[in-house]
Structure formats: C-alpha cells, structure tokens
Design a protein around this motif. Structure first.
Motif, PDB file in Angstrom:
ATOM      1  N   LEU A 307       0.380  -1.228  -0.263  1.00 19.57           N
ATOM      2  CA  LEU A 307      -0.157   0.661  -0.010  1.00 19.57           C
ATOM      3  C   LEU A 307       0.867   1.174  -0.304  1.00 19.57           C
ATOM      4  N   THR A 308       1.807   0.952  -0.054  1.00 17.69           N
ATOM      5  CA  THR A 308       3.132   2.172   0.900  1.00 17.69           C
ATOM      6  C   THR A 308       3.580   3.113  -0.207  1.00 17.69           C
ATOM      7  N   PRO A 309       3.623   4.119   0.001  1.00 17.81           N
ATOM      8  CA  PRO A 309       4.446   5.608  -1.239  1.00 17.81           C
ATOM      9  C   PRO A 309       5.987   4.677  -1.078  1.00 17.81           C
ATOM     10  N   PHE A 310       6.862   4.898  -1.560  1.00 17.32           N
ATOM     11  CA  PHE A 310       8.290   5.161  -1.650  1.00 17.32           C
ATOM     12  C   PHE A 310       8.582   6.166  -1.834  1.00 17.32           C
ATOM     13  N   ILE A 311       8.734   6.661  -0.929  1.00 13.31           N
ATOM     14  CA  ILE A 311       9.099   8.398  -1.120  1.00 13.31           C
ATOM     15  C   ILE A 311      10.714   8.231   0.597  1.00 13.31           C
ATOM     16  N   GLY A 312      11.382   9.225  -0.137  1.00 13.58           N
ATOM     17  CA  GLY A 312      12.707   8.640   0.506  1.00 13.58           C
ATOM     18  C   GLY A 312      12.690  10.473   1.782  1.00 13.58           C
ATOM     19  N   ASP A 313      12.787  10.636   3.236  1.00 14.38           N
ATOM     20  CA  ASP A 313      12.277  11.474   3.433  1.00 14.38           C
ATOM     21  C   ASP A 313      13.984  11.731   3.286  1.00 14.38           C
ATOM     22  N   ALA A 314      13.922  14.185   3.428  1.00 14.33           N
ATOM     23  CA  ALA A 314      15.351  14.424   2.433  1.00 14.33           C
ATOM     24  C   ALA A 314      16.616  14.633   3.002  1.00 14.33           C
ATOM     25  N   ASN A 315      16.796  13.598   4.607  1.00 10.32           N
ATOM     26  CA  ASN A 315      18.023  13.188   5.364  1.00 10.32           C
ATOM     27  C   ASN A 315      18.586  12.013   5.175  1.00 10.32           C
ATOM     28  N   THR A 316      17.860  11.606   5.732  1.00 16.66           N
ATOM     29  CA  THR A 316      18.099  10.089   5.692  1.00 16.66           C
ATOM     30  C   THR A 316      17.455   9.003   4.629  1.00 16.66           C
ATOM     31  N   ARG A 317      16.379   9.444   4.098  1.00 17.72           N
ATOM     32  CA  ARG A 317      16.121   8.385   2.622  1.00 17.72           C
ATOM     33  C   ARG A 317      14.606   7.455   3.466  1.00 17.72           C
ATOM     34  N   CYS A 318      14.278   7.355   4.638  1.00 13.63           N
ATOM     35  CA  CYS A 318      13.589   6.748   5.162  1.00 13.63           C
ATOM     36  C   CYS A 318      12.539   7.123   4.001  1.00 13.63           C
ATOM     37  N   PRO A 319      11.869   5.234   3.887  1.00 17.06           N
ATOM     38  CA  PRO A 319      10.547   5.898   3.582  1.00 17.06           C
ATOM     39  C   PRO A 319       9.110   6.457   4.302  1.00 17.06           C
ATOM     40  N   GLU A 320       8.722   7.281   3.356  1.00 20.65           N
ATOM     41  CA  GLU A 320       6.949   7.488   4.586  1.00 20.65           C
ATOM     42  C   GLU A 320       6.275   7.198   4.265  1.00 20.65           C
ATOM     43  N   PHE A 321       6.097   5.631   4.997  1.00 18.76           N
ATOM     44  CA  PHE A 321       4.954   4.744   5.058  1.00 18.76           C
ATOM     45  C   PHE A 321       4.098   5.095   6.220  1.00 18.76           C
ATOM     46  N   LYS A 322       4.175   6.190   7.237  1.00 21.97           N
ATOM     47  CA  LYS A 322       4.152   6.624   8.105  1.00 21.97           C
ATOM     48  C   LYS A 322       2.088   7.327   7.870  1.00 21.97           C
ATOM     49  N   ALA A 323       2.261   7.457   7.195  1.00 23.19           N
ATOM     50  CA  ALA A 323       0.774   8.475   6.265  1.00 23.19           C
ATOM     51  C   ALA A 323       0.399   8.387   5.100  1.00 23.19           C
ATOM     52  N   PHE A 324      -0.526   8.146   4.284  1.00 22.50           N
ATOM     53  CA  PHE A 324      -1.093   7.702   3.058  1.00 22.50           C
ATOM     54  C   PHE A 324      -2.736   7.623   2.591  1.00 22.50           C
ATOM     55  N   LEU A 325      -2.771   7.809   1.256  1.00 24.11           N
ATOM     56  CA  LEU A 325      -4.466   7.630   1.342  1.00 24.11           C
ATOM     57  C   LEU A 325      -5.109   6.391   0.197  1.00 24.11           C
ATOM     58  N   VAL A 326      -6.559   5.493   1.661  1.00 22.84           N
ATOM     59  CA  VAL A 326      -6.348   4.581   1.155  1.00 22.84           C
ATOM     60  C   VAL A 326      -7.986   4.660   0.776  1.00 22.84           C
ATOM     61  N   ASN A 327      -8.704   3.118   0.363  1.00 23.57           N
ATOM     62  CA  ASN A 327     -10.365   3.424   0.552  1.00 23.57           C
ATOM     63  C   ASN A 327      -9.994   1.797   1.760  1.00 23.57           C
ATOM     64  N   ILE A 328     -11.480   1.877   1.616  1.00 25.93           N
ATOM     65  CA  ILE A 328     -11.521   0.109   2.347  1.00 25.93           C
ATOM     66  C   ILE A 328     -13.265  -0.136   2.631  1.00 25.93           C
ATOM     67  N   ALA A 329     -13.313  -1.309   2.388  1.00 31.28           N
ATOM     68  CA  ALA A 329     -14.705  -1.964   1.682  1.00 31.28           C
ATOM     69  C   ALA A 329     -15.053  -3.223   3.157  1.00 31.28           C
ATOM     70  N   ARG A 330     -15.946  -3.920   3.155  1.00 37.53           N
ATOM     71  CA  ARG A 330     -16.348  -5.327   3.988  1.00 37.53           C
ATOM     72  C   ARG A 330     -15.802  -6.417   2.842  1.00 37.53           C
ATOM     73  N   ALA A 331     -14.838  -7.155   3.144  1.00 34.25           N
ATOM     74  CA  ALA A 331     -14.687  -8.287   2.221  1.00 34.25           C
ATOM     75  C   ALA A 331     -14.856  -8.974   2.855  1.00 34.25           C
ATOM     76  N   GLU A 332     -15.795 -10.140   2.645  1.00 36.47           N
ATOM     77  CA  GLU A 332     -16.256 -11.189   2.302  1.00 36.47           C
ATOM     78  C   GLU A 332     -15.465 -12.309   3.355  1.00 36.47           C
ATOM     79  N   PRO A 333     -16.032 -12.974   4.063  1.00 33.24           N
ATOM     80  CA  PRO A 333     -14.957 -14.340   4.980  1.00 33.24           C
ATOM     81  C   PRO A 333     -14.191 -15.832   3.867  1.00 33.24           C
ATOM     82  N   ARG A 334     -13.755 -15.752   4.278  1.00 39.18           N
ATOM     83  CA  ARG A 334     -12.748 -16.598   3.978  1.00 39.18           C
ATOM     84  C   ARG A 334     -13.541 -17.813   3.823  1.00 39.18           C
ATOM     85  N   ALA A 335     -13.680 -19.164   2.351  1.00 34.42           N
ATOM     86  CA  ALA A 335     -14.150 -20.478   2.999  1.00 34.42           C
ATOM     87  C   ALA A 335     -13.401 -21.561   3.673  1.00 34.42           C
ATOM     88  N   THR A 336     -13.619 -22.030   4.092  1.00 30.60           N
ATOM     89  CA  THR A 336     -12.666 -22.922   5.853  1.00 30.60           C
ATOM     90  C   THR A 336     -12.680 -24.431   4.475  1.00 30.60           C
TER      91      THR A 336
END
Length: 336
Positions: A307-336
């Motif tokens: 899900l995450t965007p591959f953006i590097g911090d200006a100083n350490t190039r740590c990826p910007e994984f702490k905040a991004f945009l999504v959508n969400i929906a209910r998923a069907e239960p898995r068959a057992t």
C-alpha cells in the motif's frame, strides 16, 4: 570472504538455548571468560565481544538482569531500576542530565530524575560516568557542543523545522498551501505516477505501526510469538466500521493506488476521527509485520508495503510509510 573461525560451542548446536544467546548478546571478556557488566568494558583489541553493545549489562555474572522483578522505586517516578533491564546501562530516561541545572541541581526538586551530591550522581543511571562532575560534559552527549539545538546546519531541509504534509494527504497544508510537501524529499524514479491525485477515491488516511509481540519481519515464524500475535489485521475506528458495515472479527479490504491487502478487522475505540479543515477524516491502522510467509492463516498476500508510497526522507531516505491515502470496504469471509 568466508567465515574461517567460528565459535559455536552451544550445549545443543542445532538449537541453542535462549540463555546462551542472551549471554553472547551481553558480551564476554575472553581472557577471564566473565560476562561483562557494562558496555564501557568493551575493547577494540578483540579481547571482548558483544552481540549488541546496547544490551551489555543485561546478563551479567550476577544473573539475568532481564528476569528481575524488583518493584522498589526510590525516586517515586516509576523508574524501577530493579525491574528487568533498560538499554543502555539500565538507564530509564535518555538525556536525563537535562533534568538538572549546570550545577547538577534538579530543575524540579519534587521530581528529581538525577541529582549531583558533590561526589556522584544519584537517581537514574546518568548519561555518563556516575562520578563525572556536572561541568565536565553537556546534557546532550550526541551533539558536538553538548547542548540542544534550536536549528541545525546539517539538515537538507533545515536549518529550522517546518511542517509539511505527506505526499498523499487528505488536506492542503494549512501553513503554506503553495508548498504542501517537503521540497527536498528523495523522489525515486516512477513514484509520482503511483500517487493518488485529486479525483481519486481514497478518502481515508492510513498509518503503519508495529505490535509488541513481533520485531519487524523477522519473528513471524517464531512459534511462541506467532501464538501470541498470530496474523495480519486491519485496525478500524468504530465510526468508520459502522459506516462500512464491517464487524469486529470479520474481514476487511484496504487498497491504495499501489495495491491492496485483506485481513481480520479489529474494530477499536483507540483511533479517533480527526477534524481536518472542517471535515472528518478517518484513519486506518495496519501492522508492518507479515509478508510473503508467516502467520497462522497463510496471509502471505497481505503486507503493508503493498500500500505504501516509496518516498525517501530528505536526510536519511527513510521511506514515508507512516501516512498515505486508502479506501476500505467489507470483505467476504474466507471459505474454510
């Protein structure tokens, strides 16, 4: 180069005991065979060894310091120095020297983290030697000048701190709309095309975090830890879950412009809605653990970095994984 000399003298070479590993991580004096009690005893001449200097002192000749359960708290501040071990050196508050003035007197005598008696520091384990005089070193031992910095000439986006929105944000930058994101972040090739743009249906924020039972990706096949925290999940605020018809313990699907994941829905009161520029913004939480394999229900297709965007911090190039945009929906239960 190949490893030509290796010590592997475990009681059971195929399955070392946790105590054997803990002692190695703590470190030994090879001349005496004694366990080290402080990282200050480590030498660069090969006479000592340690798996991680931060944990030196965690398993000494006195025993397993991590197993201690003493509840004494003479400071009254909840430090409990005889409860387990805190790295480094069993110190409970990092940069604790800053809690006292230049003469070593606590700024707040009613909550004295450390104090100089004239001969030594008492209270917490000090940032340097217990008998180091107050004027011999600064409070911020990791800076050259020993004091805090209001600005830094060493930062690519300095010298002063500034607020920028993530590259994917549900709002404009209220401080300066014309410069919404950090202008000197590291853009990797092809990343801009993978970001949500105006008009895309990604109304919710998502954040990534860890759980206490796991260490990043490396413990997802450790049986006891998998038993304690068995699998990938999606944490959803109560209000958003009600809006989407998602029940606690059911399944949910989350997707960004880059990919999607599916997992057990954990409906929680913990994540509160944010009021951002006059509208409600919901946040979804996803653990970083699990990936191509691991867990108990074979959810190897679900990993946060889909899900995450591959953006590097200006100083350490740590990826910007702490905040991004999504959508969400209910998923069907898995068959057992």
């Amino acid at each position: 180069e190949p490893i030509q000399n290796l010590t592997w003298n475990y009681l059971n070479p195929r399955e070392p005991l946790l105590t054997e590993l803990a002692k190695e991580i703590n470190g030994y004096d090879h001349a005496t065979g004694q366990l080290l009690s402080s990282f200050g005893q480590l030498q660069a001449d090969g006479g000592t060894s340690s798996g991680n200097w931060l944990y030196t002192g965690s398993y000494t000749e006195a025993g397993n310091m991590m197993a201690r359960r003493g509840t004494a708290d003479p400071t009254g501040l909840g430090m409990h120095h005889e409860w387990a071990f805190s790295w480094p050196a069993n110190r409970r508050v990092l940069y604790n020297r800053a809690s006292a003035d230049a003469e070593g007197r606590p700024w707040d005598p009613t909550r004295a983290g450390i104090a100089w008696t004239g001969r030594e520091w008492i209270g917490d384990v000090p940032d340097y030697g217990r008998t180091t005089p107050p004027d011999a070193a600064g409070a911020f031992i990791m800076t050259e000048e020993g004091v805090a910095r209001l600005f830094s000439s060493q930062m690519a986006d300095g010298p002063f701190s500034e607020h920028y929105e993530p590259v994917e944000s549900p709002t404009v930058n209220a401080l300066h709309e014309s410069v919404p994101v950090n202008p000197v972040i590291n853009w990797y090739d092809g990343v801009r095309e993978t970001l949500a743009s105006e008009g895309d249906d990604f109304p919710h924020a998502c954040t990534i975090y860890r759980v206490v039972e796991h260490e990043h990706f490396v413990t997802q096949n450790v049986p006891l830890l998998v038993e304690a925290m068995p699998d990938f999940f999606i944490e959803i605020p109560e209000g958003l879950a009600a809006e989407k018809g998602i029940e606690n313990g059911g399944r949910a699907r989350v997707w960004s412009k880059r990919g999607e994941v599916e997992g057990v829905a954990i409906v929680t009161k913990r994540i509160k809605p944010l009021l951002v520029n006059g509208r409600t913004v919901w946040t979804v939480g996803i653990p970083v653990h699990w990936g191509f394999a691991g867990g108990t229900s074979n959810t190897h297709a679900s990993m946060a970095n889909l899900l995450t965007p591959f953006i590097g911090d200006a100083n350490t190039r740590c990826p910007e994984f702490k905040a991004f945009l999504v959508n969400i929906a209910r998923a069907e239960p898995r068959a057992t």
